[in-house]
Design a protein around this motif. Structure first.
Motif, PDB file in Angstrom:
ATOM      1  N   GLY A 114       0.820  -1.207   0.000  1.00  0.00           N
ATOM      2  CA  GLY A 114       0.000   0.000   0.000  1.00  0.00           C
ATOM      3  C   GLY A 114       0.855   1.259   0.000  1.00  0.00           C
ATOM      4  O   GLY A 114       0.526   2.242  -0.667  1.00  0.00           O
ATOM      5  N   ASP A 115       1.976   1.238   0.737  1.00  0.00           N
ATOM      6  CA  ASP A 115       2.885   2.376   0.765  1.00  0.00           C
ATOM      7  C   ASP A 115       3.477   2.629  -0.613  1.00  0.00           C
ATOM      8  O   ASP A 115       3.611   3.777  -1.039  1.00  0.00           O
ATOM      9  N   LYS A 116       3.840   1.581  -1.329  1.00  0.00           N
ATOM     10  CA  LYS A 116       4.403   1.738  -2.669  1.00  0.00           C
ATOM     11  C   LYS A 116       3.413   2.435  -3.593  1.00  0.00           C
ATOM     12  O   LYS A 116       3.770   3.377  -4.304  1.00  0.00           O
ATOM     13  N   GLU A 117       2.165   1.967  -3.583  1.00  0.00           N
ATOM     14  CA  GLU A 117       1.147   2.589  -4.444  1.00  0.00           C
ATOM     15  C   GLU A 117       0.873   4.028  -4.030  1.00  0.00           C
ATOM     16  O   GLU A 117       0.702   4.895  -4.876  1.00  0.00           O
ATOM     17  N   ASP A 118       0.830   4.275  -2.709  1.00  0.00           N
ATOM     18  CA  ASP A 118       0.590   5.631  -2.214  1.00  0.00           C
ATOM     19  C   ASP A 118       1.703   6.581  -2.654  1.00  0.00           C
ATOM     20  O   ASP A 118       1.435   7.703  -3.087  1.00  0.00           O
ATOM     21  N   LEU A 119       2.957   6.132  -2.549  1.00  0.00           N
ATOM     22  CA  LEU A 119       4.078   6.988  -2.925  1.00  0.00           C
ATOM     23  C   LEU A 119       4.118   7.188  -4.443  1.00  0.00           C
ATOM     24  O   LEU A 119       4.368   8.304  -4.913  1.00  0.00           O
ATOM     25  N   GLU A 120       3.838   6.163  -5.193  1.00  0.00           N
ATOM     26  CA  GLU A 120       3.796   6.319  -6.659  1.00  0.00           C
ATOM     27  C   GLU A 120       2.708   7.326  -7.050  1.00  0.00           C
ATOM     28  O   GLU A 120       2.943   8.206  -7.885  1.00  0.00           O
ATOM     29  N   ALA A 121       1.551   7.241  -6.428  1.00  0.00           N
ATOM     30  CA  ALA A 121       0.470   8.195  -6.703  1.00  0.00           C
ATOM     31  C   ALA A 121       0.885   9.602  -6.298  1.00  0.00           C
ATOM     32  O   ALA A 121       0.554  10.587  -6.970  1.00  0.00           O
ATOM     33  N   ARG A 122       1.642   9.717  -5.212  1.00  0.00           N
ATOM     34  CA  ARG A 122       2.112  11.025  -4.737  1.00  0.00           C
ATOM     35  C   ARG A 122       3.081  11.647  -5.751  1.00  0.00           C
ATOM     36  O   ARG A 122       3.033  12.848  -6.004  1.00  0.00           O
ATOM     37  N   ILE A 123       3.951  10.827  -6.338  1.00  0.00           N
ATOM     38  CA  ILE A 123       4.897  11.309  -7.352  1.00  0.00           C
ATOM     39  C   ILE A 123       4.126  11.843  -8.564  1.00  0.00           C
ATOM     40  O   ILE A 123       4.424  12.916  -9.095  1.00  0.00           O
ATOM     41  N   ILE A 124       3.117  11.116  -8.995  1.00  0.00           N
ATOM     42  CA  ILE A 124       2.304  11.542 -10.144  1.00  0.00           C
ATOM     43  C   ILE A 124       1.581  12.843  -9.823  1.00  0.00           C
ATOM     44  O   ILE A 124       1.590  13.790 -10.616  1.00  0.00           O
ATOM     45  N   LYS A 125       0.973  12.936  -8.641  1.00  0.00           N
ATOM     46  CA  LYS A 125       0.247  14.140  -8.244  1.00  0.00           C
ATOM     47  C   LYS A 125       1.203  15.333  -8.108  1.00  0.00           C
ATOM     48  O   LYS A 125       0.878  16.450  -8.515  1.00  0.00           O
ATOM     49  N   TYR A 126       2.389  15.105  -7.573  1.00  0.00           N
ATOM     50  CA  TYR A 126       3.409  16.148  -7.448  1.00  0.00           C
ATOM     51  C   TYR A 126       3.690  16.776  -8.819  1.00  0.00           C
ATOM     52  O   TYR A 126       3.757  17.993  -8.952  1.00  0.00           O
ATOM     53  N   HIS A 127       3.837  15.949  -9.836  1.00  0.00           N
ATOM     54  CA  HIS A 127       4.109  16.471 -11.180  1.00  0.00           C
ATOM     55  C   HIS A 127       2.894  17.203 -11.762  1.00  0.00           C
ATOM     56  O   HIS A 127       3.057  18.192 -12.483  1.00  0.00           O
ATOM     57  N   GLN A 128       1.707  16.749 -11.437  1.00  0.00           N
ATOM     58  CA  GLN A 128       0.507  17.465 -11.893  1.00  0.00           C
ATOM     59  C   GLN A 128       0.447  18.855 -11.257  1.00  0.00           C
ATOM     60  O   GLN A 128       0.121  19.843 -11.929  1.00  0.00           O
ATOM     61  N   VAL A 129       0.788  18.943  -9.975  1.00  0.00           N
ATOM     62  CA  VAL A 129       0.800  20.234  -9.262  1.00  0.00           C
ATOM     63  C   VAL A 129       1.897  21.135  -9.848  1.00  0.00           C
ATOM     64  O   VAL A 129       1.691  22.319 -10.065  1.00  0.00           O
ATOM     65  N   TRP A 130       3.056  20.550 -10.134  1.00  0.00           N
ATOM     66  CA  TRP A 130       4.171  21.281 -10.756  1.00  0.00           C
ATOM     67  C   TRP A 130       3.729  21.839 -12.105  1.00  0.00           C
ATOM     68  O   TRP A 130       3.903  23.016 -12.397  1.00  0.00           O
ATOM     69  N   ASN A 131       3.164  20.982 -12.947  1.00  0.00           N
ATOM     70  CA  ASN A 131       2.731  21.406 -14.285  1.00  0.00           C
ATOM     71  C   ASN A 131       1.664  22.500 -14.223  1.00  0.00           C
ATOM     72  O   ASN A 131       1.612  23.370 -15.095  1.00  0.00           O
ATOM     73  N   ALA A 132       0.822  22.468 -13.207  1.00  0.00           N
ATOM     74  CA  ALA A 132      -0.240  23.470 -13.045  1.00  0.00           C
ATOM     75  C   ALA A 132       0.291  24.760 -12.411  1.00  0.00           C
ATOM     76  O   ALA A 132      -0.448  25.732 -12.288  1.00  0.00           O
ATOM     77  N   LYS A 133       1.555  24.756 -11.996  1.00  0.00           N
ATOM     78  CA  LYS A 133       2.192  25.907 -11.333  1.00  0.00           C
ATOM     79  C   LYS A 133       1.421  26.325 -10.085  1.00  0.00           C
ATOM     80  O   LYS A 133       1.281  27.495  -9.784  1.00  0.00           O
TER      81      LYS A 133
END
Length: 163
Positions: free
Chosen positions: A23-42
């Motif tokens: 569960g931690d692996k999936e949570d962290l992978e999802a966090r990495i994806i969301k981090y990049h979405q937030v970055w791209n949205a500035k």
């Protein structure tokens, strides 16, 4: 007879640990994806929440050019600085994490992540530059959320091989 309860207890402990780490692996992978979405949205207000809680002091980022960003004495992830840079209408980020690999350590409190960051960045002059980076990051779990503590980026050239 005494071995059976002990073996069952050990088996249950191993199974629960494996499930928690999965569960931690999936949570962290999802966090990495969301981090990049937030970055791209500035979205600077959300972006600064992705870093360790000490105001990002002590967070280090080693850039692809060999430079180190962050210093234990300097606040690197500063919302005001990000706002002034990211608010320019021509500045754009279009970056996606690909081939994410997560390893969990320390009873699910430390995650090491490797991935490729692909896409482009457009600067304030409107010049778009391709982004092809290999990333290695260390994330810590704080208050049930994964927070970035360290990042190293290296240029990745398509077709690059090691000798």
């Amino acid at each position: 007879m005494r071995r059976t309860p002990i073996l069952l207890s050990v088996l249950l402990l191993v199974l629960c640990t494996s499930l928690a780490q999965a569960g931690d692996k999936e949570d962290l992978e999802a966090r990495i994806i969301k981090y990049h979405q937030v970055w791209n949205a500035k979205n600077t207000g959300e972006f600064v929440k992705y870093f360790v809680s000490n105001g990002a002091k002590g967070v280090t980022f080693a850039g692809a050019d060999g430079g180190v960003f962050g210093d234990p004495q300097i606040e690197f992830v500063n919302k005001a600085d990000l706002d002034s840079t990211w608010s320019h209408p021509k500045v754009q980020f279009n970056q996606t994490p690909r081939y994410i690999q997560v390893t969990i350590y320390g009873n699910g409190t430390v995650g090491v992540v490797h991935y490729y960051r692909l896409g482009s960045t457009t600067d304030a002059n409107g010049v778009t530059t391709p982004v092809n980076l290999r990333a290695t990051e260390v994330w810590l779990k704080e208050g049930g959320e994964w927070k970035a503590a360290h990042r190293h980026l290296s240029q990745w050239r398509i077709g690059q091989t090691s000798n």
